[in-house]
Design a protein around this motif. Structure first.
Motif, PDB file in Angstrom:
ATOM      1  N   HIS A 285       0.737  -1.649   0.206  1.00 57.77           N
ATOM      2  CA  HIS A 285       0.240   0.096  -0.266  1.00 57.77           C
ATOM      3  C   HIS A 285       1.156   1.355  -0.299  1.00 57.77           C
ATOM      4  N   ASP A 286       2.283   1.324   0.452  1.00 56.00           N
ATOM      5  CA  ASP A 286       2.368   2.675   0.646  1.00 56.00           C
ATOM      6  C   ASP A 286       3.279   2.701  -0.712  1.00 56.00           C
ATOM      7  N   ALA A 287       3.528   1.304  -1.305  1.00 59.61           N
ATOM      8  CA  ALA A 287       4.156   1.937  -2.429  1.00 59.61           C
ATOM      9  C   ALA A 287       3.604   2.010  -3.723  1.00 59.61           C
ATOM     10  N   VAL A 288       2.116   1.951  -2.967  1.00 62.33           N
ATOM     11  CA  VAL A 288       1.038   2.525  -4.391  1.00 62.33           C
ATOM     12  C   VAL A 288       0.289   3.906  -3.682  1.00 62.33           C
ATOM     13  N   VAL A 289       0.988   4.836  -2.946  1.00 63.14           N
ATOM     14  CA  VAL A 289       0.368   5.688  -2.279  1.00 63.14           C
ATOM     15  C   VAL A 289       1.442   6.716  -2.694  1.00 63.14           C
ATOM     16  N   ALA A 290       2.640   5.539  -2.790  1.00 62.89           N
ATOM     17  CA  ALA A 290       3.942   6.598  -3.157  1.00 62.89           C
ATOM     18  C   ALA A 290       3.982   6.908  -4.415  1.00 62.89           C
ATOM     19  N   ALA A 291       3.603   6.435  -5.564  1.00 63.56           N
ATOM     20  CA  ALA A 291       3.686   6.200  -7.027  1.00 63.56           C
ATOM     21  C   ALA A 291       2.521   7.120  -7.146  1.00 63.56           C
ATOM     22  N   ALA A 292       0.776   7.524  -6.450  1.00 62.29           N
ATOM     23  CA  ALA A 292       0.150   7.772  -7.381  1.00 62.29           C
ATOM     24  C   ALA A 292       1.203   9.279  -6.667  1.00 62.29           C
ATOM     25  N   GLY A 293       1.477  10.068  -6.044  1.00 62.33           N
ATOM     26  CA  GLY A 293       1.905  11.448  -4.642  1.00 62.33           C
ATOM     27  C   GLY A 293       3.069  11.266  -6.104  1.00 62.33           C
ATOM     28  N   ARG A 294       3.884  10.333  -6.380  1.00 62.79           N
ATOM     29  CA  ARG A 294       4.740  10.706  -7.247  1.00 62.79           C
ATOM     30  C   ARG A 294       3.878  11.642  -9.123  1.00 62.79           C
TER      31      ARG A 294
ATOM     32  N   VAL B 142       1.290  12.546  -9.526  1.00 66.96           N
ATOM     33  CA  VAL B 142       0.406  14.543  -9.519  1.00 66.96           C
ATOM     34  C   VAL B 142       1.828  14.971  -8.964  1.00 66.96           C
ATOM     35  N   VAL B 143       3.019  15.008  -8.858  1.00 70.60           N
ATOM     36  CA  VAL B 143       4.094  16.253  -8.619  1.00 70.60           C
ATOM     37  C   VAL B 143       4.338  15.743 -10.192  1.00 70.60           C
ATOM     38  N   ARG B 144       4.427  14.871 -10.689  1.00 66.47           N
ATOM     39  CA  ARG B 144       5.803  14.936 -12.456  1.00 66.47           C
ATOM     40  C   ARG B 144       5.033  15.248 -12.703  1.00 66.47           C
ATOM     41  N   ASN B 145       2.781  15.468 -13.092  1.00 62.70           N
ATOM     42  CA  ASN B 145       2.413  15.574 -13.550  1.00 62.70           C
ATOM     43  C   ASN B 145       1.914  17.026 -14.012  1.00 62.70           C
ATOM     44  N   THR B 146       2.569  18.043 -12.925  1.00 61.95           N
ATOM     45  CA  THR B 146       1.879  18.645 -12.316  1.00 61.95           C
ATOM     46  C   THR B 146       3.251  19.863 -12.816  1.00 61.95           C
ATOM     47  N   ALA B 147       4.369  18.967 -13.178  1.00 58.95           N
ATOM     48  CA  ALA B 147       5.582  20.387 -13.331  1.00 58.95           C
ATOM     49  C   ALA B 147       5.608  21.168 -14.281  1.00 58.95           C
ATOM     50  N   PRO B 148       5.928  22.347 -14.309  1.00 63.94           N
ATOM     51  CA  PRO B 148       6.266  23.786 -15.014  1.00 63.94           C
ATOM     52  C   PRO B 148       7.387  23.190 -15.753  1.00 63.94           C
ATOM     53  N   ASP B 149       7.199  23.549 -17.061  1.00 64.46           N
ATOM     54  CA  ASP B 149       8.284  23.388 -17.961  1.00 64.46           C
ATOM     55  C   ASP B 149       9.648  24.009 -17.373  1.00 64.46           C
ATOM     56  N   GLY B 150      10.895  23.126 -17.819  1.00 58.98           N
ATOM     57  CA  GLY B 150      11.600  24.237 -17.300  1.00 58.98           C
ATOM     58  C   GLY B 150      12.644  24.717 -17.360  1.00 58.98           C
ATOM     59  N   ASP B 151      11.975  25.233 -18.863  1.00 55.74           N
ATOM     60  CA  ASP B 151      12.418  26.410 -19.212  1.00 55.74           C
ATOM     61  C   ASP B 151      11.800  28.143 -18.732  1.00 55.74           C
ATOM     62  N   LEU B 152      10.674  27.147 -17.941  1.00 51.17           N
ATOM     63  CA  LEU B 152       9.034  28.240 -17.334  1.00 51.17           C
ATOM     64  C   LEU B 152      10.186  28.935 -15.591  1.00 51.17           C
ATOM     65  N   THR B 153      10.144  29.844 -14.991  1.00 50.72           N
ATOM     66  CA  THR B 153      10.488  30.610 -13.789  1.00 50.72           C
ATOM     67  C   THR B 153       9.629  31.857 -13.321  1.00 50.72           C
ATOM     68  N   GLY B 154       9.684  31.959 -12.055  1.00 45.14           N
ATOM     69  CA  GLY B 154       8.891  32.575 -11.756  1.00 45.14           C
ATOM     70  C   GLY B 154       7.288  32.552 -11.875  1.00 45.14           C
ATOM     71  N   TRP B 155       6.904  33.873 -11.802  1.00 43.90           N
ATOM     72  CA  TRP B 155       5.181  34.133 -12.090  1.00 43.90           C
ATOM     73  C   TRP B 155       4.599  32.882 -12.641  1.00 43.90           C
ATOM     74  N   ASP B 156       5.449  32.561 -14.102  1.00 41.43           N
ATOM     75  CA  ASP B 156       4.995  31.618 -15.247  1.00 41.43           C
ATOM     76  C   ASP B 156       4.746  30.512 -14.801  1.00 41.43           C
ATOM     77  N   ALA B 157       6.161  29.882 -13.923  1.00 38.51           N
ATOM     78  CA  ALA B 157       6.344  28.560 -13.615  1.00 38.51           C
ATOM     79  C   ALA B 157       5.012  28.105 -12.328  1.00 38.51           C
ATOM     80  N   VAL B 158       4.307  29.476 -12.070  1.00 40.31           N
ATOM     81  CA  VAL B 158       3.261  28.921 -11.186  1.00 40.31           C
ATOM     82  C   VAL B 158       1.759  28.972 -11.835  1.00 40.31           C
ATOM     83  N   ALA B 159       1.892  29.321 -12.654  1.00 40.41           N
ATOM     84  CA  ALA B 159       0.674  29.890 -12.944  1.00 40.41           C
ATOM     85  C   ALA B 159       0.382  28.237 -14.069  1.00 40.41           C
TER      86      ALA B 159
END
Length: 194
Positions: A63-72, A74-91
Motif C-alpha cells: 500500500h505504501d508503494a502504491v500511495v508513493a507512486a500516486a504522489g509521484r 501528481v508531482v510529475r504531472n504538475t511540474a511546469p516546463d523547465g524553461d519557465l520561471t517565476g510567476w509564469d511557472a507558478v501559473a
C-alpha cells in the motif's frame, strides 16, 4: 489441433514490482487504499498472493508503494516546463494541477481523501502539499520561512481544483485560464500579507 497456452515471460524483480504497483494505481481510482485487496492485485498480475509478498514484505509495504507512486505521479504531472520561471511557472503549475485533478479526479480523491496514507494520519496529504509548496518557493525564489503560506496556498489550489473539476466542463463557472489567474492572484495577495 490443440491450442498452445500463451507463453509467459519472466519479469525481473523491478519489472514485477512496477507491474504490481501499476495495478494498484489503477484500482486506487475505484477505492480507498485500505480497501485495495492484494488477492485481487495478485490475480490480475497472474501470480499467487504468496508471490506478491516476495516483492513486498507485507500488505502495508505494498500500500505504501502504491500511495508513493500516486504522489509521484501528481508531482510529475504538475511540474511546469523547465524553461519557465517565476510567476509564469507558478501559473503553469496551477493549470496543470487543475488538469491533473480533472483528468484523474477519482484517483486523486482516493489518494488524498480515501484514507490517504495507510496509517490514516493525514501524513500523505501534508507531504504532498509540502512538496508542492516547496516547488512554488523554488520557482519564486522564496525562503523556507514562506512555507506556511505556500503550503496553505497549495491546499487552497487543491480545494479549488476539486470544486472546479466536480462540475461538468460545460457548466463550470470559470474557464481554466480564469481559474489559474485567480489562484495566482491569491498567492500574490497572501505573500503581500506575510
Amino acid at each position: 489441433m490443440s491450442e498452445e497456452a500463451p507463453r509467459r515471460t519472466r519479469m525481473t524483480q523491478d519489472e514485477r514490482r512496477r507491474q504490481l504497483v501499476g495495478i494498484g494505481l489503477r484500482m486506487l481510482v475505484e477505492r480507498p487504499i485500505q480497501e485495495l485487496a492484494v488477492d485481487e492485485v495478485a490475480k490480475e498480475a497472474g501470480i499467487s498472493r504468496g508471490l506478491l509478498f516476495h516483492y513486498f514484505p507485507n500488505k502495508t509495504a505494498f500500500h505504501d508503494a502504491v500511495v508513493a507512486a500516486a504522489g509521484r505521479r501528481v508531482v510529475r504531472n504538475t511540474a511546469p516546463d523547465g524553461d519557465l520561471t517565476g510567476w509564469d511557472a507558478v501559473a503553469q503549475f496551477v493549470e496543470r494541477f487543475h488538469e491533473q485533478v480533472d483528468r484523474r479526479r477519482g484517483s486523486y480523491l482516493a489518494l488524498v481523501f480515501g484514507g490517504g496514507s495507510v496509517t490514516l494520519d493525514g501524513e500523505l496529504v501534508e507531504d504532498l502539499r509540502e512538496t508542492m509548496g516547496a516547488r512554488v518557493r523554488d520557482l519564486l525564489g522564496l525562503p523556507d520561512s514562506a512555507a506556511p503560506v505556500t503550503d496553505a496556498w497549495t491546499a487552497y489550489v487543491e480545494a479549488r481544483a476539486l470544486r472546479w473539476s466536480a462540475a461538468p466542463a460545460t457548466e463550470r463557472p470559470r474557464s481554466l485560464a480564469d481559474e489559474t489567474e485567480h489562484c495566482v492572484r491569491a498567492l500574490r495577495a497572501l505573500l503581500d500579507l506575510s
